[in-house]
Design an enzyme around this catalytic site. Structure first.
Site, short mmCIF file in Angstrom:
data_model
loop_
_atom_site.label_atom_id
_atom_site.label_comp_id
_atom_site.label_asym_id
_atom_site.label_seq_id
_atom_site.Cartn_x
_atom_site.Cartn_y
_atom_site.Cartn_z
N LYS A 62 0.86 -1.33 0.04
CA LYS A 62 0.24 -0.03 -0.17
C LYS A 62 0.87 1.22 -0.08
O LYS A 62 0.77 2.19 -0.57
CB LYS A 62 -0.98 0.03 1.20
N ASN A 63 1.89 1.16 0.65
CA ASN A 63 2.57 2.61 0.95
C ASN A 63 3.66 3.00 -0.21
O ASN A 63 4.29 3.79 -0.40
CB ASN A 63 3.63 2.48 2.25
N ARG B 165 0.66 14.38 13.45
CA ARG B 165 1.24 14.23 12.17
C ARG B 165 1.14 15.40 11.04
O ARG B 165 0.27 15.57 10.20
CB ARG B 165 0.40 12.95 11.48
N ARG C 127 -8.54 -0.27 5.32
CA ARG C 127 -7.71 0.69 4.74
C ARG C 127 -6.42 0.32 4.07
O ARG C 127 -5.87 0.81 3.00
CB ARG C 127 -7.39 2.01 5.59
N CYS D 52 -4.51 12.81 13.48
CA CYS D 52 -5.20 11.54 13.54
C CYS D 52 -4.89 10.63 14.64
O CYS D 52 -4.32 11.33 15.69
CB CYS D 52 -4.60 10.72 12.33
N ASP E 153 5.11 0.76 12.03
CA ASP E 153 3.97 -0.13 11.43
C ASP E 153 3.96 -1.37 11.94
O ASP E 153 2.86 -2.28 11.59
CB ASP E 153 3.85 0.07 9.88
C1 UD1 Z 1 4.44 6.99 6.57
C2 UD1 Z 1 3.62 5.72 6.33
C3 UD1 Z 1 3.05 5.00 7.57
C4 UD1 Z 1 4.44 4.76 8.55
C5 UD1 Z 1 5.02 6.28 8.87
C6 UD1 Z 1 6.41 5.97 9.50
C7 UD1 Z 1 2.58 6.08 4.11
C8 UD1 Z 1 1.55 6.60 3.32
N1 UD1 Z 1 2.72 6.00 5.46
O1 UD1 Z 1 3.69 7.92 7.11
O2 UD1 Z 1 2.66 3.94 7.48
O3 UD1 Z 1 3.93 4.72 9.83
O4 UD1 Z 1 5.71 6.76 7.42
O5 UD1 Z 1 7.26 4.97 9.05
O6 UD1 Z 1 3.98 5.57 3.81
N2 UD1 Z 1 6.62 14.90 10.73
C9 UD1 Z 1 6.77 16.08 10.98
N3 UD1 Z 1 6.59 17.14 10.05
C10 UD1 Z 1 6.17 16.77 8.76
C11 UD1 Z 1 6.12 15.37 8.47
C12 UD1 Z 1 6.63 14.36 9.38
O7 UD1 Z 1 6.96 16.54 12.00
O8 UD1 Z 1 6.24 17.64 7.96
C13 UD1 Z 1 6.88 13.88 11.65
C14 UD1 Z 1 5.75 12.95 11.97
O9 UD1 Z 1 4.77 13.56 12.92
C15 UD1 Z 1 6.10 11.51 12.56
C16 UD1 Z 1 7.53 11.62 11.88
O10 UD1 Z 1 7.91 12.77 11.46
O11 UD1 Z 1 6.70 11.92 14.05
C17 UD1 Z 1 7.49 10.61 10.69
O12 UD1 Z 1 6.39 10.73 9.87
P1 UD1 Z 1 6.14 10.57 8.19
O13 UD1 Z 1 7.32 9.56 7.92
O14 UD1 Z 1 6.01 11.64 7.67
O15 UD1 Z 1 5.02 9.61 8.50
P2 UD1 Z 1 3.98 9.37 7.03
O16 UD1 Z 1 4.82 9.73 5.72
O17 UD1 Z 1 2.88 10.33 7.22
#
Ligand code: UD1
Length: 420
Positions: A22-23, A121, A399, A116, A307
């Site tokens: 999915k990711n 996030r 999902r 969420c 995850d």
């Molecule tokens: C992706 C995965 C999700 C997985 C996560 C961490 C997808 C669609 N989803 O989510 O399944 O759990 O990676 O491996 O691929 N953060 C910030 N600012 C930002 C972006 C992120 O502070 O602009 C923080 C987040 O709150 C979190 C950390 O960085 O604490 C990692 O998040 P991130 O890697 O961005 O997760 P996703 O990409 O949303």
């Protein structure tokens, strides 16, 4: 609403075919916005998040033909540049359209994803990086409005924190930018690697693929010719079924899987007593009768994935001794703990550290899924709990898990999808 009813399993055996990731699929579908041709993608999982992203693209004017595990996406008719709240609220990963739409059309509006269940996030790092590339970002009335009338420009970006979708967004934005973008502290997840490889094969030179420093040579607005490709196997789905084998102490074989993406997961299962037979695209788990306790810290790839935290927590409830699991990525990702406690698990929580005293007998009851991976942890617990476990709110599970109850039933589990 659907729920899953799980009865204690006698034994599991046989093969489970792992679906596409999915990711990986989500950024790859968003990437079709950069193409001038129809793009064919195979091995997509049949999960709600994929349908949501395809619906978002269709609403913007793209043509998406999704049959079985294959989609053909043509974004040449894409005419709208606004991703509205009604879709974004159902899937945070909708933010993945921001980079590609902005770099192609010079304008994009995406509803702010909001918080969420597992944490706040934010998307500040995506936005900061796009600003560095010359975008003007305005946040008003719950929407991110990004403009770049003269296109985006390559530059040097250093992420303060590793972000997976942030990395994917900036890679896609940089693909059509003018000049070279160097992204430092980039995510190295296999899903990001596949995005880079497909772009690299489509005329966007990317150096450092799979490392924390990526250099993307933008095409200066020239749209890409993207050949068809097959999505990599879902390492989190695979890890979940390996935990099913470990928790029931039954041998299972996963097919269509890449063990190379599962290093940290296999190593923790080994510490807990399991061993494996591995081929190019299969993994057989030989679980031990006694599950050993474990210490786990979630971190970015290639370390142990957040995850898989919930599933290992369920497994640790059946271990001999005390396990410690520390969640470092998301501040609120322990909602499954109170549900597992209702089933009889002995877990105490201190901030982002869970201490699990294993070896307790679980008993089936009504439990509530709170997020995608928490849902599968409750299913795992249900496989070994005495009596019947009803897992409610499985729209979270739908999902991201492709036909979970069918795959488990085929190897001997008693899992039924029922209506409330
Ligand atoms: C992706 C995965 C999700 C997985 C996560 C961490 C997808 C669609 N989803 O989510 O399944 O759990 O990676 O491996 O691929 N953060 C910030 N600012 C930002 C972006 C992120 O502070 O602009 C923080 C987040 O709150 C979190 C950390 O960085 O604490 C990692 O998040 P991130 O890697 O961005 O997760 P996703 O990409 O949303």
């Amino acid at each position: 609403m659907d729920y899953l009813q799980i009865k204690k399993v006698k034994s599991l055996s046989g093969n489970i075919k792992i679906s596409g990731a999915k990711n990986a699929s989500l950024p790859l579908i968003a990437m079709t916005i950069l193409a001038k041709n129809s793009v064919s993608i195979k091995n997509l999982p049949q999960v709600a998040d994929i349908r949501t992203l395809l619906k978002l693209l269709s609403n913007l004017g793209a043509e998406c033909n999704f049959h079985d595990d294959k989609v053909v996406v043509n974004t040449s008719s894409l005419a709208q540049t606004k991703a509205t709240y009604d879709i974004v609220k159902t899937m945070r990963a909708s933010i993945l359209v921001l980079g590609p739409i902005l770099t192609r059309f010079g304008h994009c509006e995406v509803s702010l994803p909001g918080g969420c269940a597992i944490g706040q996030r934010p998307v500040d790092l995506h936005l900061k990086a796009l600003e560095q590339m010359g975008a003007i970002i305005d946040i008003k009335s719950g929407y991110i409005e990004a403009t770049a009338p003269n296109g985006l420009k390559g530059c040097d970006i250093i992420f303060d924190k590793i972000t997976v979708t942030g990395t994917a967004n900036i890679i896609m934005a940089a693909a059509l930018a003018n000049g070279k973008t160097t992204l430092t502290n980039a995510a190295r997840e296999p899903e990001v690697v596949q995005l880079c490889e497909v772009l690299n094969n489509s005329g966007v030179m990317i150096e450092g693929i799979g490392t924390a420093i990526l250099t993307i040579h933008g095409t200066n607005s020239k749209l890409l010719n993207i050949e068809g490709f097959t999505v990599i196997p879902d390492r989190i789905e695979a890890g979940t079924y390996l935990c099913a084998g470990a928790i029931t102490r039954d041998e299972l074989t996963l097919t269509n899987v890449n063990a190379g993406h599962l290093g940290a997961v296999l190593s923790k299962l080994e510490e807990m007593g399991s061993s494996f037979s591995i081929t190019k695209d299969t993994i057989t788990i030989h679980p031990s009768k006694v599950i050993k306790s474990v210490k786990i810290v979630t971190q970015e790839y290639p370390a142990f994935p957040t995850d898989m935290q919930a599933q290992f927590l369920a497994l640790a409830t059946q271990a001999n001794g005390t396990s410690i699991i520390e969640e470092r990525l998301f501040e609120n990702r322990f909602m499954h703990v109170s549900e597992l406690q209702r089933m009889g698990a002995d877990i105490s929580l201190n901030g982002h550290v869970a201490t699990i005293n294993g070896g307790t007998k679980l008993s089936g009851t009504d439990v509530m899924a709170t997020d995608l991976r928490a849902s599968s942890a409750l299913v795992l617990a249900g496989l070994v709990a005495d009596g019947v476990t009803d897992v409610h709110r499985i729209y979270h599970l739908d999902r991201g898990y492709d036909a979970l109850e069918k795959k488990l039933e085929a190897v001997g589990a008693n899992v039924k999808r029922l209506k409330e």
